[in-house]
Design an enzyme around this catalytic site. Structure first.
Site, mmCIF file in Angstrom:
data_model
loop_
_atom_site.group_PDB
_atom_site.id
_atom_site.type_symbol
_atom_site.label_atom_id
_atom_site.label_comp_id
_atom_site.label_asym_id
_atom_site.label_seq_id
_atom_site.Cartn_x
_atom_site.Cartn_y
_atom_site.Cartn_z
ATOM 1 N N ARG A 1 0.485 -7.461 5.155
ATOM 2 C CA ARG A 1 0.203 -6.060 5.479
ATOM 3 C C ARG A 1 0.159 -5.804 6.988
ATOM 4 O O ARG A 1 -0.292 -4.756 7.437
ATOM 5 C CB ARG A 1 -1.122 -5.638 4.838
ATOM 6 C CG ARG A 1 -1.063 -5.633 3.303
ATOM 7 C CD ARG A 1 -2.271 -4.902 2.724
ATOM 8 N NE ARG A 1 -2.123 -4.687 1.294
ATOM 9 C CZ ARG A 1 -2.606 -5.506 0.356
ATOM 10 N NH1 ARG A 1 -3.298 -6.568 0.698
ATOM 11 N NH2 ARG A 1 -2.427 -5.243 -0.921
ATOM 12 N N GLU B 1 -6.441 4.655 16.793
ATOM 13 C CA GLU B 1 -6.342 4.945 15.356
ATOM 14 C C GLU B 1 -7.478 5.875 14.910
ATOM 15 O O GLU B 1 -7.279 6.809 14.138
ATOM 16 C CB GLU B 1 -6.421 3.645 14.533
ATOM 17 C CG GLU B 1 -5.129 2.865 14.440
ATOM 18 C CD GLU B 1 -4.172 3.471 13.421
ATOM 19 O OE1 GLU B 1 -4.444 4.557 12.902
ATOM 20 O OE2 GLU B 1 -3.131 2.834 13.157
ATOM 21 N N LYS C 1 -13.336 -1.768 9.433
ATOM 22 C CA LYS C 1 -13.266 -2.776 8.369
ATOM 23 C C LYS C 1 -12.412 -3.940 8.841
ATOM 24 O O LYS C 1 -11.298 -3.689 9.312
ATOM 25 C CB LYS C 1 -12.664 -2.141 7.118
ATOM 26 C CG LYS C 1 -12.556 -3.094 5.937
ATOM 27 C CD LYS C 1 -11.828 -2.433 4.771
ATOM 28 C CE LYS C 1 -11.707 -3.446 3.626
ATOM 29 N NZ LYS C 1 -10.892 -2.969 2.524
ATOM 30 N N LYS D 1 -8.686 -0.402 10.235
ATOM 31 C CA LYS D 1 -8.675 -1.439 9.194
ATOM 32 C C LYS D 1 -7.753 -2.561 9.671
ATOM 33 O O LYS D 1 -6.561 -2.346 9.886
ATOM 34 C CB LYS D 1 -8.177 -0.854 7.878
ATOM 35 C CG LYS D 1 -8.147 -1.872 6.745
ATOM 36 C CD LYS D 1 -7.700 -1.222 5.445
ATOM 37 C CE LYS D 1 -7.667 -2.215 4.307
ATOM 38 N NZ LYS D 1 -7.238 -1.591 3.045
ATOM 39 N N SER E 1 -15.388 -8.539 1.360
ATOM 40 C CA SER E 1 -15.599 -9.603 0.373
ATOM 41 C C SER E 1 -15.773 -10.980 1.006
ATOM 42 O O SER E 1 -16.631 -11.759 0.587
ATOM 43 C CB SER E 1 -14.424 -9.614 -0.603
ATOM 44 O OG SER E 1 -13.203 -9.816 0.091
ATOM 45 N N CYS F 1 0.805 -1.217 0.000
ATOM 46 C CA CYS F 1 0.000 0.000 0.000
ATOM 47 C C CYS F 1 0.843 1.274 0.000
ATOM 48 O O CYS F 1 0.314 2.375 0.173
ATOM 49 C CB CYS F 1 -0.949 -0.001 1.194
ATOM 50 S SG CYS F 1 -2.075 -1.413 1.172
HETATM 51 ZN ZN LIG Z 1 -3.919 -0.807 -0.073
#
Ligand SMILES: [Zn+2]
Length: 326
Positions: A220, A236, A251, A198, A277, A129
């Protein structure tokens, strides 16, 4: 001692039950994710996300028209570029796929709100990212070098006509950097919907197929959150709020309802939740196997997300849910 209190009294018929219902879903709270791809006449079903498609801009516009006609107020726009590079330069290209799609959507379906997902992972050759730097044997995503590219991408998305900018990268300080860039580019009115909490989740699996954004190495966990951490999630969110986020997102949604509830009690700004998803795919798969009633399970999960405190729900079920909701 016979009970004085009989909660069943108010559950006797559908009218009474509807009258005392505490939480209601409406179409006005739903956001449909869309995936734009290069080309013309392209409509390819995403195999891991039944009913969701990769759409070229011409057909994306048709889909968007149907979404708006269904009473859904907004789409969350992702792009899959023609080519990728180390920096992810397709993200801020004025002729980039999201910019093209945004311009077309705002021209053809102006009332539909375009929320531009802002990240580099769909555009980087390594799938991370942000900018990757190598120190000896270890590769890391360089937080501060990435901020400038995110800011540049935000300005480009704003220029293309996006109604809301939604950074999903989880770099520290990105909301402030994006706010500054938007203000400097003459877009002080554009809201930021921050993917504030997230989590590094297994439930993103089908999306990575859809967006072609699986990291080529590592994972990640160095920037997305540890699923075990609730206090850190609130921290956060607090930081993003202080940096100027207008809406805060949690999320995924269903595995993190406690975070959503805690955020609801703490923040006055609108909260969004992303039913991701994997949450969608598992219900579809179970329904296909005949193991649950898809319509009821869909509405139950959306209601649970609403009950936990979400004002806005981003979901692949937006279309079928909108058919059933006021
Ligand atoms: Zn990303």
């Amino acid at each position: 001692m016979f009970p004085v209190h009989r909660p069943r009294r108010i559950r006797q018929n559908p009218q009474l039950r509807a009258m005392v219902r505490e939480h209601r879903l409406t179409r006005a709270a739903l956001v449909q994710p869309l995936f734009a791809v290069p080309g013309r006449g392209v409509r390819r079903e995403i195999s891991s996300l039944a009913g969701q498609h990769h759409l070229s801009v011409d057909l994306l516009v048709e889909e968007a028209r149907a979404i708006a006609d269904a009473g859904i107020p907004a789409v969350l726009l992702f792009g899959i570029p023609e080519s990728k590079d180390e920096q992810g330069s397709g993200a801020w290209d004025a002729q980039g796929i999201v910019q093209q799609a945004t311009r077309a959507l705002k021209r053809e379906v102006p009332q539909l709100q375009v929320i531009a997902d802002l990240c580099l992972c769909e555009y980087t050759s390594h799938g991370h990212c942000g900018i990757v730097t190598r120190r000896g044997d270890t590769a890391q995503v360089d937080n501060d070098a990435t901020l400038a590219l995110l800011a540049r991408t935000a300005a480009s998305q704003a220029e293309a006509g996006a109604d809301v900018i939604a950074p999903s990268d989880m770099m520290d300080g990105r909301v402030a950097a994006i706010r500054r860039a938007l203000d400097a580019a003459g877009h002080p009115e554009l809201p930021i919907l921050s993917y504030a909490a997230k989590f590094a989740s297994a439930f993103y699996g089908p999306f990575r197929d859809a967006a072609g954004s699986a990291p080529a190495f590592g994972d990640r966990a160095g920037y997305q959150m540890d699923p075990a951490n609730a206090r850190e999630a609130l921290r956060e969110m607090e930081l993003d709020y202080e940096e100027g986020a207008d809406l805060l997102m949690v999320k995924p949604a269903l595995p993190y309802l406690d975070i959503l509830r805690a955020a609801r009690e703490r923040f006055e700004v609108p909260l969004a939740a992303y039913q991701v998803s994997g949450e969608y795919a598992q219900l579809i798969a179970a329904a296909r196997a005949g193991w649950l009633d898809l319509e009821r399970a869909m509405l139950e999960t959306l209601t649970a997300i609403r009950r936990a405190g979400a004002d806005v729900i981003i979901t692949y079920f937006a279309r079928p849910a909108a058919k059933l909701l006021p």
